[in-house]
Design a protein around this motif. Structure first.
Motif, PDB file in Angstrom:
ATOM      1  N   LYS A 189     -26.170  14.963 -11.631  1.00 54.89           N
ATOM      2  CA  LYS A 189     -26.745  16.177 -11.982  1.00 54.89           C
ATOM      3  C   LYS A 189     -27.735  16.933 -11.589  1.00 54.89           C
ATOM      4  CE  LYS A 189     -27.691  14.951 -16.502  1.00 54.89           C
ATOM      5  NZ  LYS A 189     -27.119  14.939 -17.833  1.00 54.89           N
ATOM      6  N   VAL A 190     -29.047  16.072 -11.421  1.00 50.36           N
ATOM      7  CA  VAL A 190     -30.576  16.445 -10.572  1.00 50.36           C
ATOM      8  C   VAL A 190     -30.278  15.917  -9.106  1.00 50.36           C
ATOM      9  CG1 VAL A 190     -31.515  15.493 -13.315  1.00 50.36           C
ATOM     10  CG2 VAL A 190     -31.295  14.023 -11.598  1.00 50.36           C
ATOM     11  N   HIS A 191     -29.554  15.808  -8.602  1.00 49.96           N
ATOM     12  CA  HIS A 191     -28.897  16.208  -7.024  1.00 49.96           C
ATOM     13  C   HIS A 191     -28.722  17.488  -6.497  1.00 49.96           C
ATOM     14  CE1 HIS A 191     -29.989  11.727  -7.856  1.00 49.96           C
ATOM     15  NE2 HIS A 191     -30.590  11.816  -6.410  1.00 49.96           N
ATOM     16  N   LYS A 192     -29.873  17.580  -5.883  1.00 53.25           N
ATOM     17  CA  LYS A 192     -28.759  19.642  -5.746  1.00 53.25           C
ATOM     18  C   LYS A 192     -28.782  19.383  -4.422  1.00 53.25           C
ATOM     19  CE  LYS A 192     -30.600  20.856 -10.037  1.00 53.25           C
ATOM     20  NZ  LYS A 192     -29.241  20.946 -10.688  1.00 53.25           N
ATOM     21  N   GLU A 193     -27.759  20.567  -4.332  1.00 56.32           N
ATOM     22  CA  GLU A 193     -26.889  20.315  -2.775  1.00 56.32           C
ATOM     23  C   GLU A 193     -27.858  21.290  -2.045  1.00 56.32           C
ATOM     24  OE1 GLU A 193     -23.070  23.110  -0.541  1.00 56.32           O
ATOM     25  OE2 GLU A 193     -22.974  21.760  -2.239  1.00 56.32           O
ATOM     26  N   ARG A 214     -37.259  16.689 -12.183  1.00 60.41           N
ATOM     27  CA  ARG A 214     -38.152  17.515 -12.982  1.00 60.41           C
ATOM     28  C   ARG A 214     -39.436  16.764 -13.318  1.00 60.41           C
ATOM     29  NH1 ARG A 214     -36.114  22.768 -16.470  1.00 60.41           N
ATOM     30  NH2 ARG A 214     -35.111  20.279 -16.660  1.00 60.41           N
ATOM     31  N   GLY A 215     -40.258  16.585 -13.032  1.00 64.10           N
ATOM     32  CA  GLY A 215     -42.147  15.696 -13.335  1.00 64.10           C
ATOM     33  C   GLY A 215     -41.967  14.486 -12.553  1.00 64.10           C
TER      34      GLY A 215
END
Length: 127
Positions: A33-37, A52-53
């Motif tokens: 869920k923290v990997h963006k397309e 983040r961070g």
């Protein structure tokens, strides 16, 4: 709505074995869920880590099967997070690990085939 989704399939039995969801783990130690397309320069769909961070070097989500507190380990006995998450062989980053040529697990899937016969693919699916 149609979207790009990751699936984990067996090359031998041609099954879609385990679902890749938002809570699934990546080689980098972060969740899907923290990997963006993103679309790379060759027009391929990638799922880049955007934790983040953190300055995560992960350029594309690489699925690691996990169940509860159990997590997949490499033949060198180290965890997936001890391996380089960047594209390539995912070599062990532990200082004293001399035998690891790249992440490879002796784990066998419920389909009866070894981890090495499974790969993830990006497919278009209807939500």
């Amino acid at each position: 709505k149609v979207s790009n989704q990751l699936v984990w399939t067996c090359d031998n039995c041609k099954k879609e074995c385990l679902p890749i969801r938002g809570e699934s783990w990546c080689m980098c130690g972060h969740r899907r869920k923290v990997h963006k397309e993103v679309i790379d320069s060759n027009g391929r769909v990638r799922f880049k880590c955007c934790q983040r961070g953190k300055n995560c070097p992960c350029e594309h989500f690489y699925y690691i099967p996990a169940q509860g507190s159990w997590i997949l380990r490499c033949r060198c006995k180290h965890k997936h997070i001890d391996h380089d998450p960047r594209p390539g062989k995912h070599k062990c980053t532990r200082r004293n690990c001399k035998k690891c040529e790249g992440f490879d697990s002796p784990w066998v899937c419920n389909c009866g085939c070894p981890w090495s016969q499974h790969h993830q693919h990006t497919v278009k699916k209807r939500k």
